[in-house]
Design a protein around this motif. Structure first.
Motif: not given
Length: 151
Positions: A6, A8, A11, A31-33, A36, A68
């Motif tokens: 997906s 992010p 980041m 980095t967060i998707h 997660e 964001s």
């Protein structure tokens, strides 16, 4: 079958945060998707809370890049030691909603629904500062939920 990742949500690239002359966060890259699960583990003073504050927009990045990338959405951050007003549990929730513009009567009704959601309806009229640590955490969660449009 491989699923495509997906987009992010957040980041960071070499992001830093300074409090005066103190580097609270240095060269953080993350980095967060969507979907997660992320765990932050580290020693006291290692920058975990500062990183969360940066991700929530509570402190500015002094260096590096922060983006964001998700569409605007409600988010909340619960602190390890939530701040409780010298008032009832219900008033602690209702006050937040009243400050956002709700009528006091509506704020109390919605606040009671939020307390019920976290299993605290029975302590609604107790002073929030007399609640156990776990109850105060649930009260902070009720306050966050009450402020979201879904409640």
């Amino acid at each position: 079958m491989t699923r495509s990742p997906s987009a992010p949500l957040f980041m960071l690239r070499n992001a830093g945060v300074r409090y005066g002359t103190v580097d609270a966060l240095k060269q953080a890259t993350l980095t967060i998707h969507a979907g997660e699960r992320v765990a932050l583990v580290g020693a006291n003073g290692s920058g975990k809370s500062t990183l969360l504050r940066l991700l929530h927009g509570l402190v500015p990045a002094a260096s590096g890049e922060f983006a964001s990338l998700a569409p605007a959405r409600m988010q909340a951050m619960l602190f390890q030691r939530p701040h409780m007003l010298r008032a009832s549990a219900l008033s602690n929730v209702a006050m937040a909603m009243w400050l956002r513009g709700a009528r006091w009567r509506d704020a109390r009704r919605w606040g009671m629904a939020a307390l019920n959601r976290v299993g605290l309806a029975e302590v609604a009229h107790r002073n929030a500062r007399t609640l156990s640590g776990g109850q105060q955490q649930r009260l902070a969660l009720a306050r966050a939920w009450a402020l979201s449009p879904a409640v």
